[in-house]
Scaffold this active site. Sequence first.
Site, PDB file in Angstrom:
ATOM      1  N   HIS A   1      40.614 100.423  34.813  1.00 28.60           N
ATOM      2  CA  HIS A   1      41.292 101.630  34.329  1.00 28.60           C
ATOM      3  C   HIS A   1      41.379 101.642  32.812  1.00 28.60           C
ATOM      4  O   HIS A   1      42.040 100.778  32.223  1.00 28.60           O
ATOM      5  CB  HIS A   1      42.694 101.636  34.946  1.00 28.60           C
ATOM      6  CG  HIS A   1      43.541 102.796  34.585  1.00 28.60           C
ATOM      7  ND1 HIS A   1      44.750 102.660  33.937  1.00 28.60           N
ATOM      8  CD2 HIS A   1      43.371 104.121  34.808  1.00 28.60           C
ATOM      9  CE1 HIS A   1      45.294 103.853  33.780  1.00 28.60           C
ATOM     10  NE2 HIS A   1      44.483 104.754  34.298  1.00 28.60           N
TER      11      HIS A   1
ATOM     12  N   GLU B   1      36.810 103.265  34.632  1.00 25.58           N
ATOM     13  CA  GLU B   1      37.398 104.607  34.543  1.00 25.58           C
ATOM     14  C   GLU B   1      37.713 104.860  33.083  1.00 25.58           C
ATOM     15  O   GLU B   1      38.217 103.964  32.384  1.00 25.58           O
ATOM     16  CB  GLU B   1      38.684 104.671  35.379  1.00 25.58           C
ATOM     17  CG  GLU B   1      39.296 106.057  35.476  1.00 25.58           C
ATOM     18  CD  GLU B   1      40.352 106.395  34.420  1.00 25.58           C
ATOM     19  OE1 GLU B   1      40.819 107.543  34.408  1.00 25.58           O
ATOM     20  OE2 GLU B   1      40.710 105.517  33.589  1.00 25.58           O
TER      21      GLU B   1
ATOM     22  N   ASP C   1      38.688 108.224  29.976  1.00 24.83           N
ATOM     23  CA  ASP C   1      39.209 109.581  29.788  1.00 24.83           C
ATOM     24  C   ASP C   1      38.475 110.267  28.641  1.00 24.83           C
ATOM     25  O   ASP C   1      38.312 109.672  27.580  1.00 24.83           O
ATOM     26  CB  ASP C   1      40.701 109.504  29.450  1.00 24.83           C
ATOM     27  CG  ASP C   1      41.466 108.684  30.477  1.00 24.83           C
ATOM     28  OD1 ASP C   1      41.615 109.146  31.610  1.00 24.83           O
ATOM     29  OD2 ASP C   1      41.901 107.550  30.127  1.00 24.83           O
TER      30      ASP C   1
ATOM     31  N   HIS D   1      42.828 108.559  25.853  1.00 26.36           N
ATOM     32  CA  HIS D   1      43.635 109.066  26.976  1.00 26.36           C
ATOM     33  C   HIS D   1      44.453 110.305  26.628  1.00 26.36           C
ATOM     34  O   HIS D   1      44.408 111.309  27.313  1.00 26.36           O
ATOM     35  CB  HIS D   1      44.573 107.971  27.496  1.00 26.36           C
ATOM     36  CG  HIS D   1      45.393 108.424  28.649  1.00 26.36           C
ATOM     37  ND1 HIS D   1      46.633 109.020  28.497  1.00 26.36           N
ATOM     38  CD2 HIS D   1      45.148 108.423  29.984  1.00 26.36           C
ATOM     39  CE1 HIS D   1      47.112 109.342  29.697  1.00 26.36           C
ATOM     40  NE2 HIS D   1      46.226 108.991  30.612  1.00 26.36           N
TER      41      HIS D   1
ATOM     42  N   GLU E   1      37.018 110.714  33.772  1.00 24.86           N
ATOM     43  CA  GLU E   1      38.133 111.641  33.984  1.00 24.86           C
ATOM     44  C   GLU E   1      38.114 112.683  32.874  1.00 24.86           C
ATOM     45  O   GLU E   1      38.284 112.352  31.697  1.00 24.86           O
ATOM     46  CB  GLU E   1      39.480 110.901  34.005  1.00 24.86           C
ATOM     47  CG  GLU E   1      40.599 111.895  34.277  1.00 24.86           C
ATOM     48  CD  GLU E   1      42.005 111.310  34.183  1.00 24.86           C
ATOM     49  OE1 GLU E   1      42.178 110.082  34.217  1.00 24.86           O
ATOM     50  OE2 GLU E   1      42.932 112.136  34.071  1.00 24.86           O
TER      51      GLU E   1
HETATM   52  O1  G3P Z   1      41.805 108.362  36.923  1.00 20.31           O
HETATM   53  C1  G3P Z   1      42.921 107.631  37.302  1.00 20.31           C
HETATM   54  C2  G3P Z   1      43.996 107.638  36.259  1.00 20.31           C
HETATM   55  O2  G3P Z   1      43.413 107.316  35.039  1.00 20.31           O
HETATM   56  C3  G3P Z   1      44.710 108.949  36.145  1.00 20.31           C
HETATM   57  O3  G3P Z   1      45.777 108.931  35.281  1.00 20.31           O
HETATM   58  O4  G3P Z   1      46.953 109.241  33.164  1.00 20.31           O
HETATM   59  O5  G3P Z   1      45.860 107.067  33.631  1.00 20.31           O
HETATM   60  O6  G3P Z   1      44.483 109.066  33.124  1.00 20.31           O
HETATM   61  P1  G3P Z   1      45.750 108.547  33.736  1.00 20.31           P
HETATM   62 MG    MG Z   2      42.467 108.345  33.424  1.00 25.42          MG
END
Ligand code: G3P
Ligand code: MG
Length: 240
Positions: free
Chosen positions: A8, A35, A37, A50, A110
Amino acid sequence: MKPLNIAHRGFSGRYPENTLLAFEKAIEAGCDGVELDVHLSADGELVIIHDELLDRTTNGTGFVKDKSLRELRELDASGSFCGQYGVNRIPTLTEYFDLIRGSGILTNIELKTSVFTYPGIEEKTLALIDQYDLRACTVISSFNHYSVLRMQALAPDMIYGFLEESRLIDIHGYAESHHVQAVHPEFHMVDEAFMKEAFKHGLAVNVWTVNTEEDIQEMADLGVGMIIGNYPDICRKVLS
Ligand code: G3P
Ligand code: MG
């Protein structure tokens, strides 16, 4: 089948989130995927960070969308790890793809389009995925489900997931009706009943943010597809 170990924001438990260092360290730790952003800079570059604001994770202030790539690249994105690992820049999606090219690493992109919708972000993201020929090992997700559907219309052959953090009624039927292959719930929402419903609707369940051995084991026992967490080392240990 064993769930995939997805880092993450990279190995964000021990390194500055969403930086090339965190991605490299996640791969070294044996993750199956990453993962990350994505936002757009003022001059339309795909950048990995993020928040909409720079303030939490960099030494800058203001919105990402108001800065050019050149301005963003001047910042240190080490966040709470400031001074521990030198200077870490906000990476572009291009740099990330250069890093993982040929590695077989899965990428969960994401699209951070909930606050600002960044018109054109879906087209740009797809163009870059195609430039690196990575459709087969990319999963697209967003809390903005319109964004997911926009990208799905452009590339129906890719894998899509609806991100969700509230306990919506009939999320499974809703996801199936929009032909996405997965739901991405916050992990506390997931139990046997949730999994049974997902199975009935032919959906994969990819959970976040799962950080402890106990929670990772519980999610694995339930049969989720992807475990997205900040510690790919711990996840690897539990899953093996
Ligand atoms: O994609 C999973 C997770 O990353 C979603 O929440 O706020 O950590 O981007 P966040
Ligand atoms: Mg995320």
